[in-house]
Design a protein around this motif. Sequence first.
Motif, PDB file in Angstrom:
ATOM      1  N   TYR A  28       0.795  -1.220   0.000  1.00 43.14           N
ATOM      2  CA  TYR A  28       0.000   0.000   0.000  1.00 43.14           C
ATOM      3  C   TYR A  28       0.830   1.272   0.000  1.00 43.14           C
ATOM      4  O   TYR A  28       0.392   2.303  -0.512  1.00 43.14           O
ATOM      5  CB  TYR A  28      -0.956  -0.003   1.201  1.00 43.14           C
ATOM      6  N   ALA A  29       2.029   1.215   0.584  1.00 43.37           N
ATOM      7  CA  ALA A  29       2.818   2.444   0.726  1.00 43.37           C
ATOM      8  C   ALA A  29       3.041   3.194  -0.580  1.00 43.37           C
ATOM      9  O   ALA A  29       2.764   4.389  -0.668  1.00 43.37           O
ATOM     10  CB  ALA A  29       4.148   2.144   1.411  1.00 43.37           C
ATOM     11  N   PRO A  30       3.545   2.528  -1.640  1.00 35.43           N
ATOM     12  CA  PRO A  30       3.800   3.293  -2.862  1.00 35.43           C
ATOM     13  C   PRO A  30       2.547   3.993  -3.387  1.00 35.43           C
ATOM     14  O   PRO A  30       2.611   5.137  -3.819  1.00 35.43           O
ATOM     15  CB  PRO A  30       4.287   2.232  -3.854  1.00 35.43           C
ATOM     16  N   ILE A  31       1.414   3.280  -3.328  1.00 33.71           N
ATOM     17  CA  ILE A  31       0.192   3.886  -3.852  1.00 33.71           C
ATOM     18  C   ILE A  31      -0.200   5.094  -3.004  1.00 33.71           C
ATOM     19  O   ILE A  31      -0.594   6.135  -3.518  1.00 33.71           O
ATOM     20  CB  ILE A  31      -0.952   2.865  -3.865  1.00 33.71           C
ATOM     21  N   LEU A  32      -0.077   4.934  -1.684  1.00 33.57           N
ATOM     22  CA  LEU A  32      -0.458   6.049  -0.816  1.00 33.57           C
ATOM     23  C   LEU A  32       0.433   7.254  -1.063  1.00 33.57           C
ATOM     24  O   LEU A  32      -0.035   8.391  -1.106  1.00 33.57           O
ATOM     25  CB  LEU A  32      -0.383   5.615   0.652  1.00 33.57           C
ATOM     26  N   ILE A  33       1.733   6.996  -1.236  1.00 34.87           N
ATOM     27  CA  ILE A  33       2.652   8.109  -1.483  1.00 34.87           C
ATOM     28  C   ILE A  33       2.266   8.811  -2.773  1.00 34.87           C
ATOM     29  O   ILE A  33       2.250  10.040  -2.859  1.00 34.87           O
ATOM     30  CB  ILE A  33       4.104   7.594  -1.556  1.00 34.87           C
ATOM     31  N   LEU A  34       1.921   8.005  -3.780  1.00 34.50           N
ATOM     32  CA  LEU A  34       1.510   8.574  -5.052  1.00 34.50           C
ATOM     33  C   LEU A  34       0.301   9.477  -4.875  1.00 34.50           C
ATOM     34  O   LEU A  34       0.243  10.574  -5.417  1.00 34.50           O
ATOM     35  CB  LEU A  34       1.156   7.423  -5.997  1.00 34.50           C
ATOM     36  N   VAL A  35      -0.655   8.998  -4.080  1.00 36.81           N
ATOM     37  CA  VAL A  35      -1.873   9.784  -3.868  1.00 36.81           C
ATOM     38  C   VAL A  35      -1.553  11.069  -3.115  1.00 36.81           C
ATOM     39  O   VAL A  35      -2.031  12.145  -3.447  1.00 36.81           O
ATOM     40  CB  VAL A  35      -2.921   8.954  -3.092  1.00 36.81           C
ATOM     41  N   VAL A  36      -0.690  10.944  -2.111  1.00 37.69           N
ATOM     42  CA  VAL A  36      -0.335  12.130  -1.329  1.00 37.69           C
ATOM     43  C   VAL A  36       0.267  13.199  -2.230  1.00 37.69           C
ATOM     44  O   VAL A  36      -0.077  14.374  -2.152  1.00 37.69           O
ATOM     45  CB  VAL A  36       0.653  11.752  -0.196  1.00 37.69           C
ATOM     46  N   TYR A  37       1.179  12.779  -3.128  1.00 38.57           N
ATOM     47  CA  TYR A  37       1.836  13.761  -3.978  1.00 38.57           C
ATOM     48  C   TYR A  37       0.918  14.378  -5.020  1.00 38.57           C
ATOM     49  O   TYR A  37       1.267  15.369  -5.640  1.00 38.57           O
ATOM     50  CB  TYR A  37       3.088  13.171  -4.631  1.00 38.57           C
TER      51      TYR A  37
ATOM     52  N   ARG B  48       7.245  10.178 -21.433  1.00 37.78           N
ATOM     53  CA  ARG B  48       7.759  11.453 -21.910  1.00 37.78           C
ATOM     54  C   ARG B  48       7.797  12.559 -20.868  1.00 37.78           C
ATOM     55  O   ARG B  48       8.811  13.177 -20.666  1.00 37.78           O
ATOM     56  CB  ARG B  48       6.916  11.947 -23.089  1.00 37.78           C
ATOM     57  N   ALA B  49       6.664  12.843 -20.284  1.00 46.22           N
ATOM     58  CA  ALA B  49       6.635  14.042 -19.441  1.00 46.22           C
ATOM     59  C   ALA B  49       5.843  13.765 -18.182  1.00 46.22           C
ATOM     60  O   ALA B  49       4.631  13.800 -18.191  1.00 46.22           O
ATOM     61  CB  ALA B  49       5.993  15.188 -20.207  1.00 46.22           C
ATOM     62  N   ILE B  50       6.526  13.505 -17.099  1.00 48.69           N
ATOM     63  CA  ILE B  50       5.833  13.188 -15.853  1.00 48.69           C
ATOM     64  C   ILE B  50       5.637  14.450 -15.040  1.00 48.69           C
ATOM     65  O   ILE B  50       6.600  15.143 -14.727  1.00 48.69           O
ATOM     66  CB  ILE B  50       6.652  12.189 -15.026  1.00 48.69           C
ATOM     67  N   THR B  51       4.419  14.743 -14.700  1.00 47.51           N
ATOM     68  CA  THR B  51       4.168  15.861 -13.791  1.00 47.51           C
ATOM     69  C   THR B  51       3.207  15.362 -12.717  1.00 47.51           C
ATOM     70  O   THR B  51       2.601  14.315 -12.886  1.00 47.51           O
ATOM     71  CB  THR B  51       3.483  17.036 -14.504  1.00 47.51           C
ATOM     72  N   PRO B  52       3.070  16.120 -11.631  1.00 50.70           N
ATOM     73  CA  PRO B  52       2.097  15.695 -10.617  1.00 50.70           C
ATOM     74  C   PRO B  52       0.684  15.555 -11.164  1.00 50.70           C
ATOM     75  O   PRO B  52      -0.175  14.957 -10.514  1.00 50.70           O
ATOM     76  CB  PRO B  52       2.186  16.800  -9.556  1.00 50.70           C
ATOM     77  N   GLU B  53       0.466  16.061 -12.380  1.00 48.18           N
ATOM     78  CA  GLU B  53      -0.848  15.861 -12.996  1.00 48.18           C
ATOM     79  C   GLU B  53      -1.120  14.362 -13.132  1.00 48.18           C
ATOM     80  O   GLU B  53      -2.245  13.896 -12.968  1.00 48.18           O
ATOM     81  CB  GLU B  53      -0.870  16.529 -14.372  1.00 48.18           C
ATOM     82  N   MET B  54      -0.036  13.612 -13.418  1.00 47.14           N
ATOM     83  CA  MET B  54      -0.162  12.169 -13.503  1.00 47.14           C
ATOM     84  C   MET B  54      -0.646  11.592 -12.178  1.00 47.14           C
ATOM     85  O   MET B  54      -1.462  10.675 -12.139  1.00 47.14           O
ATOM     86  CB  MET B  54       1.193  11.540 -13.830  1.00 47.14           C
ATOM     87  N   ASN B  55      -0.103  12.121 -11.076  1.00 49.33           N
ATOM     88  CA  ASN B  55      -0.532  11.658  -9.764  1.00 49.33           C
ATOM     89  C   ASN B  55      -2.013  11.915  -9.569  1.00 49.33           C
ATOM     90  O   ASN B  55      -2.743  11.072  -9.053  1.00 49.33           O
ATOM     91  CB  ASN B  55       0.238  12.377  -8.650  1.00 49.33           C
ATOM     92  N   ALA B  56      -2.449  13.112  -9.998  1.00 48.95           N
ATOM     93  CA  ALA B  56      -3.861  13.457  -9.816  1.00 48.95           C
ATOM     94  C   ALA B  56      -4.744  12.499 -10.623  1.00 48.95           C
ATOM     95  O   ALA B  56      -5.730  11.958 -10.113  1.00 48.95           O
ATOM     96  CB  ALA B  56      -4.105  14.905 -10.242  1.00 48.95           C
ATOM     97  N   ILE B  57      -4.371  12.298 -11.881  1.00 49.46           N
ATOM     98  CA  ILE B  57      -5.157  11.397 -12.731  1.00 49.46           C
ATOM     99  C   ILE B  57      -5.174   9.998 -12.131  1.00 49.46           C
ATOM    100  O   ILE B  57      -6.216   9.334 -12.073  1.00 49.46           O
ATOM    101  CB  ILE B  57      -4.571  11.328 -14.153  1.00 49.46           C
TER     102      ILE B  57
END
Lengths: 344, 266, 306
Positions: free
Chosen positions: B25-34, B234-243
């Motif tokens: 769960y940790a990686p997913i939670l971190i992703l969501v937090v960011y 190509r282009a990773i931004t926190p937008e990816m985290n939001a999506i």
Amino acid sequence: MNWKLTTTAMGLALLASTGLASAAGELNIYNWGNYTSPEMIKKFESENDVKVTITDYDSNDTALAKIRQGGHGFDMVVPSQNYMPIWIEEGLLLESRPDEMSNYKNVAKEWADPDFDKGRHYSVPWAQGTVGVVVNTDVYKGDINTWGIIFDTPDELKGKVNVVPEMTDVIDAAVLYNGGKKCTGDLEILKKVRDTLVKAKPNWVAMEYGTIEKMLAGDFSAGSDWNGSALRQRLQNPAIKYGYPKEGYVNWSDNLVVLKDAKNVDNAKLFQNFMMDPENAGMNSSFHRYANGIAGSDAFMPAEMKGAPEVEIPAEFLPNGVPSQTCPPEVQEHYTKIWTELQK
Amino acid sequence: MARYFSVQHQPGFTAMAVICFVALYAPILILVVYAFNGGESIASWQGFSLRWFEKAWNNEQVIGASWRSVKIASAAAVLATIAATMAALATTRTKPYRGLTLKYAFINQPLMVPEIVTAVALLIFFSRIKVATGYSGLGYLIIAHTAFCIPFAYLPIRARLESMNLTLEQAAADLYATPWMTFRRITLPLLWPGILAGLMLAFVISLDDVVITNFVKSGGQDTLPTYMLGQLRRAITPEMNAISTVFLLLSVGIVTLFFFVSRKRD
Amino acid sequence: MARAQEIANQAERKDIRNRWILSAPALLIILFAATGPLLIVLVYSFLTPGPYGDVKWQFSWDAWTSVLLERDIFDDTLSLADAHLSILWRSVRLALGTTVLTALFGFPTAYFIATRPAGSRDIWLFLITIPFWTNLLIRTFAVLEIIRNEGIVNSLLIKLGVIQQPIQMLFTDFAIMIGMVYVYLPLMVLPLYASMEKIDFRLVEAGYDLYATRFKVLRRIIFPLVKPGVIAGSILVFIPSLGAYVTPSVLGGGKNMMLGNLIELQFGQGRNWPLGGALSITLMLIVMVALLAYVRNAGTAEVRHG
């Protein structure tokens, strides 16, 4: 019985899934990733009541392969100038005659009648630039204006170099580094090229397209890259500088074309005309940070692009530039074989 | 002398299990937090902000891709469930007949072949058809998704069917009900939770597919996963985290529903 | 009486026919969009590549020979295609590594869930499958964010003073394996759990009563009983890992290719569809061998403990 309700819901979902588009028209553009200003697209959409979709590709070869296999559903593509003759010869392009469109007069003189598309019967300039090296000067303080950064990596950068896997760019760089001329068929030089590449690869950490974010995050410290991408990086981290290799670097341009089997030809032509307007070209350049071939668009480009060494090539490096051109088929074959061998 | 060991505990097992759960769960939670990070990069936390969600909401490509994903998944899930229900009725509660095992293997075949192989095969096959017919709509994606969703819909339906005994249906037959009536009034309602489970499973599987869709899609037919794949390369931004967060909530929501439905005892 | 038999037979035949009609849609869809196209791949693997992708309808063994052999570009000598072999080896190596690691981590986890009180077991199972239902890309992305140079792991290690510079974890084989273990762990836990649930724990207790150590009980009683589960889980993990494409693409940085990426390359920059087809079939053959091994093993295991 609640299953009746659920069945009806399912049926409705099925119907909804076959829903039709609402805009008057459509336009499907196939372009390099991260290369189209969303603002500019919205402007085009509202001015012309057209729904635009953009699909990304990473390399000229991918685009050509996808279009050649047919049934792709795209209306427009943006190939590089050295691939243009191939596209024209293969009969993939529609002769949309941008030179007869109303905005054609805005195309800069030096781009109005290029070798790869005489008289601009097929294409409209999208952007132009160079291929060079980006280096995070916090990590490496030496001379950055050389292909040695990626082919003979200095110790501080070993294991932190990324090479963008665009075949022609990389092999051209290796050819120039070994003293050859672009598109040379000289087997001696090509052998050296193959050896240079194979020897250099262990020093590379990746071969990826996503350079901007990874350079900024420190996953990469140097690599080969395009100038616009380098500018975007420098704007967020002033330590990242763009180098113009003294062995020679390539000047390229990308051009917007209409496909022969496009379904939305009228909208495509509208878009070609739209892109020849200085304001729109300027808006696009503000996004991707490359110069464009439309005169007068400078007025619409942001201040940080004016005078930026990535965009306006400094005088001392100008003579080292080599124009991009299509290589003869046998040479292309050699290049492909070398590239495949590199992919271990 | 006899040291009694509890069956429940093996040395280190509980610790390992807990570590696994946390590590899952940790990686997913971190992703969501960011996704809520106000700043630009992953490394620095710059305050809570919803701007990336806003950006994703306004991103036409994202909205278009999401909508397309839902459309394809709905159509594929419905078609797959119908086909799977029929196939389940045909292959369960019967003495083995010629071709039964073959059928069974055939229905489950999409599970046994690596996705890349199917993707490549469909690329070649469909591109021939596309050139021949000129049609390049969503139909190819829908049928490709239906094909690999069928085994997923089949499994819960079959499981449910096997646990239903025939006596009720036989009673109906004794009472002069036609097979169709028996099916409609008895079998179908009893089978319904299985069908629903199959439908949801198929929907989630279709929504999640990236490899096959990436190869089969034509112009302007990005689904949410293929769009994300492109961005990741190509282009990773926190937008990816939001999506990702929104997508996550959707999948988890559906699966939770599935869990509760399949738990229902009648 | 013969008449009754006739009627029975007729009814049976009708029943079977109906069943074939019922299963027709599913079979047709799968034939059209899953199995049938595989035959086309086989056909394509015997053709010649076209100049810019696609194929020329000309028979050729080239694709199949280039799977294992290659001709040096400059001196035309035939040698083993170590590019392909190293990619093949990497794929097998990483798939096996992933299988072993997931088994190592999955075994205690499945055991833990199987030994929880009956009511809460469902919840634990549910908890372990949720990550499985989140999209593969999201999970791979999550791993990327954690192991990159600016990610949590490196930042934590630097903060704790264990290292000065971030360790390069991303874009290595290690990264790909971590990604795959993360993605496929639930696939190993579920079959293992299914096996363990069936264990009669009184046997375990009996073992303890007979003065066996915990380790002995594990080795002699528990493990043999769950062997079918281990094998099923291993297959469920090995097959997708071998053909993985997204995870190595995102975490490997384009430099560390697995078989899936090599196949994709042939349909893009590589412009060699026949080779792509031949490689796909090779992948399928390896998978079939693994499956056969499973069927063999599972069969005998069940017989032994049946």
